[in-house]
Write an enzyme that holds these catalytic residues in place. Structure first.
Site, PDB file in Angstrom:
ATOM      1  N   ARG A 177      -3.714   2.649 -16.648  1.00  0.00           N
ATOM      2  CA  ARG A 177      -3.949   3.406 -15.415  1.00  0.00           C
ATOM      3  C   ARG A 177      -4.571   4.787 -15.648  1.00  0.00           C
ATOM      4  NH1 ARG A 177      -0.835   4.877 -12.086  1.00  0.00           N
ATOM      5  NH2 ARG A 177      -2.019   4.227 -10.264  1.00  0.00           N
ATOM      6  N   CYS A 199     -10.028   3.676 -30.515  1.00  0.00           N
ATOM      7  CA  CYS A 199     -11.248   4.454 -30.741  1.00  0.00           C
ATOM      8  C   CYS A 199     -12.039   4.648 -29.459  1.00  0.00           C
ATOM      9  CB  CYS A 199     -12.138   3.753 -31.758  1.00  0.00           C
ATOM     10  SG  CYS A 199     -11.206   2.803 -32.926  1.00  0.00           S
ATOM     11  N   ARG A 228       3.626  -1.832  -5.542  1.00  0.00           N
ATOM     12  CA  ARG A 228       3.879  -0.598  -6.278  1.00  0.00           C
ATOM     13  C   ARG A 228       5.181   0.091  -5.866  1.00  0.00           C
ATOM     14  NH1 ARG A 228      -0.407   2.684  -8.073  1.00  0.00           N
ATOM     15  NH2 ARG A 228      -1.683   1.592  -6.541  1.00  0.00           N
ATOM     16  N   GLY A 256       0.747  -1.250   0.000  1.00  0.00           N
ATOM     17  CA  GLY A 256       0.000   0.000   0.000  1.00  0.00           C
ATOM     18  C   GLY A 256       0.772   1.292   0.000  1.00  0.00           C
TER      19      GLY A 256
HETATM   20  N1  LLP Z   1      -1.530  -7.108  -0.764  1.00  0.00           N
HETATM   21  C1  LLP Z   1      -2.812  -7.176  -1.166  1.00  0.00           C
HETATM   22  C2  LLP Z   1      -3.728  -8.084  -0.481  1.00  0.00           C
HETATM   23  C3  LLP Z   1      -3.254  -6.377  -2.246  1.00  0.00           C
HETATM   24  O1  LLP Z   1      -4.531  -6.451  -2.621  1.00  0.00           O
HETATM   25  C4  LLP Z   1      -2.351  -5.515  -2.913  1.00  0.00           C
HETATM   26  C5  LLP Z   1      -2.782  -4.693  -4.038  1.00  0.00           C
HETATM   27  C6  LLP Z   1      -1.023  -5.493  -2.464  1.00  0.00           C
HETATM   28  C7  LLP Z   1      -0.645  -6.296  -1.393  1.00  0.00           C
HETATM   29  C8  LLP Z   1       0.025  -4.612  -3.087  1.00  0.00           C
HETATM   30  O2  LLP Z   1      -0.293  -3.276  -2.885  1.00  0.00           O
HETATM   31  P1  LLP Z   1       0.712  -2.090  -3.325  1.00  0.00           P
HETATM   32  O3  LLP Z   1       1.920  -2.161  -2.438  1.00  0.00           O
HETATM   33  O4  LLP Z   1       1.061  -2.322  -4.750  1.00  0.00           O
HETATM   34  O5  LLP Z   1      -0.088  -0.866  -3.129  1.00  0.00           O
HETATM   35  N2  LLP Z   1      -4.072  -1.522 -10.283  1.00  0.00           N
HETATM   36  C9  LLP Z   1      -4.064  -0.510  -9.235  1.00  0.00           C
HETATM   37  C10 LLP Z   1      -3.560  -1.044  -7.919  1.00  0.00           C
HETATM   38  C11 LLP Z   1      -4.327  -2.235  -7.380  1.00  0.00           C
HETATM   39  C12 LLP Z   1      -3.803  -2.751  -6.073  1.00  0.00           C
HETATM   40  C13 LLP Z   1      -4.479  -4.017  -5.678  1.00  0.00           C
HETATM   41  N3  LLP Z   1      -3.977  -4.646  -4.481  1.00  0.00           N
HETATM   42  C14 LLP Z   1      -3.256   0.682  -9.732  1.00  0.00           C
HETATM   43  O6  LLP Z   1      -2.721   0.636 -10.837  1.00  0.00           O
HETATM   44  O7  LLP Z   1      -3.163   1.698  -9.052  1.00  0.00           O
END
Ligand code: LLP
Length: 418
Positions: free
Chosen positions: A312, A345, A276, A239
């Site tokens: 995105r 498109c 991320r 997160g």
């Molecule tokens: N753990 C769980 C249970 C998750 O659902 C996620 C991401 C993570 C870890 C990793 O989170 P991060 O560190 O990447 O924030 N496609 C979206 C982001 C979706 C995130 C889904 N879950 C975007 O491009 O912003």
């Protein structure tokens, strides 16, 4: 910090010119920096090296085998959400004992395979899922290690699509049902309760909500301990946000210092699932301007990449920096505010709006921060082959995924009258 920057007028990834990559592999393409990936992983691992821990890279962010392999070699564990991710990460050489399995809808066959390879833990999100896992575990005679994902009802203050810890989200077990759910889990013979977890959302730019969730989980651990339920690890999910534009997210070390001070004196292993913050700024997306056009008052740079490659901006209205690959002036360039758009498109097919650029047809642009949730979310919409992925390591260039061929687009399809 990342390893993309200008040398003179040319954009480089580590010691390699992006121009050279575009010449060699064509556009659009994704370019990743190995040194940046490793650096970002260690921003986590080093900050908690002095306490029992496991950094499980959230592989949904970028799951190319080469990326997984290099993180596995650095000691990473992995957070998976499907059988596809499980098999992929095993292919990449991951240690199954360092895998945690997240997701609201795991299926029996996925649970079975994960049990067979001996993953570290199942992050369970409902009573129904506890029953399902128990029946699979009992059937094959392997006890399943479980953690319950608690929904702490904390506002992560992020985009609604990537906010997961509010009580009206589909994720986790409601905070006030925790004790009851743990008691139920303990009563099931096929399960062994080992942890507690949460993940409140993604692209978080403040530590406040993350620490609030941690405090709620620590309170719950005390409640559970008092009932004789022993929790060995706490998994705080991923997160942590990154800088796309002008966000100033906390450095992992800052966040983890606060986490460590709260964990002091408790016998808990810390698990994290960052995605991320490891991959986003370790990658860029390269696209070439096909043509420039002006409609009414608006200038458009129409490029060869599109929303199918990097969704995105279209999906979340996400802002990602767009920079020229070469800053050398060329004849015919126009300096103006441009909408940088793809050839698909749909009006949602854009990478950026009103960006000040000096460009002409043929110029290369780089969309920064594309290493996470870039290629993995790509599709073949408009029958566009998916772009190649290239990894740079110092002066070395590795093609880690080829551009899809046109034939591959219909290779799995069958005509009826043939
Ligand atoms: N753990 C769980 C249970 C998750 O659902 C996620 C991401 C993570 C870890 C990793 O989170 P991060 O560190 O990447 O924030 N496609 C979206 C982001 C979706 C995130 C889904 N879950 C975007 O491009 O912003």
């Amino acid at each position: 910090m990342d390893h993309f920057g200008y040398r003179g007028s040319d954009l480089y990834a580590e010691d390699v010119s992006i121009n050279e990559i575009a010449e060699r592999f064509g556009t659009p393409c994704f370019v990743y920096s190995k040194a940046t990936l490793i650096r970002h992983f260690h921003a986590y691992a080093d900050a908690i090296a002095d306490i029992p821990h496991l950094v499980c890279y959230g592989m949904k962010a970028n799951s190319n085998l080469a990326v997984l392999e290099l993180l596995a070699k650095e000691g990473a564990g992995f957070d998976i959400v499907s059988i596809g991710e499980l098999e992929r990460v095993i292919q990449a050489g991951a240690n199954p004992h360092k895998i945690v399995f997240s997701g609201v809808g795991k299926q029996a066959h996925e649970m079975q395979r994960a049990l067979e390879v001996g993953i570290h833990c199942f992050n369970i999100e409902s009573l129904a899922e506890l029953d399902q896992l128990n029946s699979v575990a009992t059937k094959i005679g392997i006890t399943a290690p479980v953690s319950l994902r608690i929904n702490p009802d904390v506002d992560p203050k992020t985009h609604p699509y990537i906010s997961t810890g509010l009580k009206d989200n589909k994720f986790g077990i409601a905070h006030n049902n925790t004790l009851q759910a743990y008691k139920y889990a303990q009563s099931l013979k096929g399960l062994r309760v080992i942890g507690i977890d949460c993940h409140i959302g993604s692209q978080l730019t403040e530590t406040g909500p993350l620490l609030e969730a941690l405090d709620k989980l620590l309170e719950l651990i005390e409640l559970l301990n008092a009932e004789g339920i022993v929790i060995k690890h706490i998994d705080l999910g991923g997160g942590l946000g990154v800088t796309y534009q002008d966000e100033t997210p906390p450095h992992p070390a800052e966040y983890l210092a606060a986490v460590k001070s709260r964990l002091a004196g408790r016998n808990l292993k810390l698990i994290l699932e960052p995605g991320r913050s490891i991959a986003a700024n370790a990658g860029i997306f390269i696209t070439r301007t096909i043509l420039i056009k002006t409609n009414q008052e608006q200038n458009f740079a129409i490029v060869d990449g599109a929303m199918n490659d990097l969704i995105r901006p279209a999906l979340y209205g996400a802002w990602q920096r767009i920079i020229p690959v070469s800053t050398t002036d060329k004849e015919g360039q126009i300096e103006a505010l441009f909408d940088v758009v793809g050839p698909i498109c749909e009006s949602g097919d854009f990478f950026g709006k009103n960006r000040l650029l000096k460009i002409a047809a043929g110029d290369l642009l780089a969309v920064r921060s594309s290493g996470a949730y870039g290629f993995v979310m790509a599709s073949n919409y408009n029958s566009r082959p998916r772009a190649p992925e290239i990894l740079v390591d110092g002066k070395e260039i590795y093609l880690i995924r080829e551009r899809e061929s046109l034939e591959s687009l219909w290779a799995l399809e069958h005509r009826v009258n043939k």
